[in-house]
Design a protein around this motif. Structure first.
Motif, PDB file in Angstrom:
ATOM      1  N   CYS A  40       0.641  -1.098   0.107  1.00 19.38           N
ATOM      2  CA  CYS A  40       0.051   0.117   0.088  1.00 19.38           C
ATOM      3  C   CYS A  40       0.904   1.053  -0.059  1.00 19.38           C
ATOM      4  O   CYS A  40       0.554   2.160  -0.725  1.00 19.38           O
ATOM      5  CB  CYS A  40      -0.912  -0.100   1.252  1.00 19.38           C
ATOM      6  SG  CYS A  40      -2.196  -1.312   1.177  1.00 19.38           S
ATOM      7  N   THR A  41       1.868   1.383   0.777  1.00 15.95           N
ATOM      8  CA  THR A  41       2.884   2.307   0.888  1.00 15.95           C
ATOM      9  C   THR A  41       3.584   2.747  -0.350  1.00 15.95           C
ATOM     10  O   THR A  41       3.603   3.642  -0.913  1.00 15.95           O
ATOM     11  CB  THR A  41       3.820   2.072   1.952  1.00 15.95           C
ATOM     12  OG1 THR A  41       2.958   1.901   3.244  1.00 15.95           O
ATOM     13  CG2 THR A  41       4.714   3.319   2.036  1.00 15.95           C
ATOM     14  N   SER A  42       4.087   1.411  -0.969  1.00 17.61           N
ATOM     15  CA  SER A  42       4.802   1.860  -2.290  1.00 17.61           C
ATOM     16  C   SER A  42       3.619   2.181  -3.402  1.00 17.61           C
ATOM     17  O   SER A  42       4.438   2.806  -4.392  1.00 17.61           O
ATOM     18  CB  SER A  42       5.581   0.381  -2.614  1.00 17.61           C
ATOM     19  OG  SER A  42       4.489  -0.528  -3.188  1.00 17.61           O
ATOM     20  N   GLU A  43       2.416   1.932  -3.350  1.00 15.30           N
ATOM     21  CA  GLU A  43       1.778   2.326  -4.418  1.00 15.30           C
ATOM     22  C   GLU A  43       0.728   3.490  -4.348  1.00 15.30           C
ATOM     23  O   GLU A  43       0.080   4.331  -4.991  1.00 15.30           O
ATOM     24  CB  GLU A  43       0.625   1.136  -4.842  1.00 15.30           C
ATOM     25  CG  GLU A  43       1.306  -0.218  -5.266  1.00 15.30           C
ATOM     26  CD  GLU A  43       2.053   0.387  -6.851  1.00 15.30           C
ATOM     27  OE1 GLU A  43       1.547   0.600  -7.515  1.00 15.30           O
ATOM     28  OE2 GLU A  43       3.349   0.217  -6.841  1.00 15.30           O
ATOM     29  N   ARG A  44       0.957   4.152  -2.709  1.00 17.39           N
ATOM     30  CA  ARG A  44       0.154   5.158  -2.609  1.00 17.39           C
ATOM     31  C   ARG A  44       0.479   6.599  -3.568  1.00 17.39           C
ATOM     32  O   ARG A  44      -0.434   7.231  -4.032  1.00 17.39           O
ATOM     33  CB  ARG A  44       0.754   5.791  -1.140  1.00 17.39           C
ATOM     34  CG  ARG A  44      -0.226   6.911  -0.903  1.00 17.39           C
ATOM     35  CD  ARG A  44      -0.291   7.257   0.763  1.00 17.39           C
ATOM     36  NE  ARG A  44      -1.022   6.023   1.297  1.00 17.39           N
ATOM     37  CZ  ARG A  44      -0.451   5.393   2.354  1.00 17.39           C
ATOM     38  NH1 ARG A  44       0.814   5.719   2.690  1.00 17.39           N
ATOM     39  NH2 ARG A  44      -1.008   4.302   2.840  1.00 17.39           N
ATOM     40  N   TRP A  45       1.751   6.500  -4.006  1.00 16.86           N
ATOM     41  CA  TRP A  45       2.068   7.556  -4.817  1.00 16.86           C
ATOM     42  C   TRP A  45       1.336   7.404  -6.315  1.00 16.86           C
ATOM     43  O   TRP A  45       0.926   8.745  -7.013  1.00 16.86           O
ATOM     44  CB  TRP A  45       3.684   7.488  -5.291  1.00 16.86           C
ATOM     45  CG  TRP A  45       4.016   6.381  -6.092  1.00 16.86           C
ATOM     46  CD1 TRP A  45       4.490   5.110  -5.654  1.00 16.86           C
ATOM     47  CD2 TRP A  45       4.222   6.429  -7.615  1.00 16.86           C
ATOM     48  NE1 TRP A  45       4.887   4.213  -6.488  1.00 16.86           N
ATOM     49  CE2 TRP A  45       4.555   5.055  -7.769  1.00 16.86           C
ATOM     50  CE3 TRP A  45       3.795   7.123  -8.607  1.00 16.86           C
ATOM     51  CZ2 TRP A  45       4.631   4.552  -9.196  1.00 16.86           C
ATOM     52  CZ3 TRP A  45       3.802   6.684  -9.776  1.00 16.86           C
ATOM     53  CH2 TRP A  45       4.303   5.475 -10.153  1.00 16.86           C
ATOM     54  N   ARG A  46       1.132   6.386  -6.758  1.00 18.92           N
ATOM     55  CA  ARG A  46       0.273   6.070  -7.981  1.00 18.92           C
ATOM     56  C   ARG A  46      -1.080   6.517  -7.895  1.00 18.92           C
ATOM     57  O   ARG A  46      -1.599   7.596  -8.729  1.00 18.92           O
ATOM     58  CB  ARG A  46       0.174   4.581  -8.505  1.00 18.92           C
ATOM     59  CG  ARG A  46      -0.230   4.315  -9.902  1.00 18.92           C
ATOM     60  CD  ARG A  46      -0.108   2.817 -10.047  1.00 18.92           C
ATOM     61  NE  ARG A  46       0.986   2.106  -9.591  1.00 18.92           N
ATOM     62  CZ  ARG A  46       2.003   1.974 -10.305  1.00 18.92           C
ATOM     63  NH1 ARG A  46       2.326   2.577 -11.577  1.00 18.92           N
ATOM     64  NH2 ARG A  46       3.195   1.354 -10.010  1.00 18.92           N
TER      65      ARG A  46
END
Length: 98
Positions: free
Chosen positions: A77-83
């Motif tokens: 979730c953290t790694s994809e929040r930027w997307r």
């Protein structure tokens, strides 16, 4: 299952399935000795997921990147929040332009 079955279950056209293959949304399918593509139920789910992500506002390139990250277990979730933040920013910009 064959391409027509996949298209029906995923509620897309056969051309969409082929397009997703060419763009890398879907992995290259296995083929029968006679050359027919064969798919699994996972293909249907992947198409449905890609369509949902596009409906949320992700571009096809963003969808492909997200799916490839998932394939390599490099997603949180953290790694994809930027997307998702990029999508929100894009939508906010469009709203402001209106």
């Amino acid at each position: 299952m064959k391409i027509g079955q996949v298209a029906d279950l995923a509620e897309v056209s056969i051309d969409t399935v082929r397009f997703y293959e060419r763009r890398g949304v879907l992995p290259v399918p296995e083929r029968t000795p006679s050359g027919y593509r064969t798919y699994t139920a996972a293909t249907v789910e992947r198409i449905r997921l890609a369509r949902r992500l596009q409906q949320l506002g992700l571009t096809l390139d963003e969808v492909i990147d997200a799916l490839h990250a998932t394939d390599h277990d490099a997603i949180t979730c953290t790694s994809e929040r930027w997307r998702m933040q990029a999508v929100i920013d894009r939508i906010d910009t469009k709203i402001a332009e209106l």
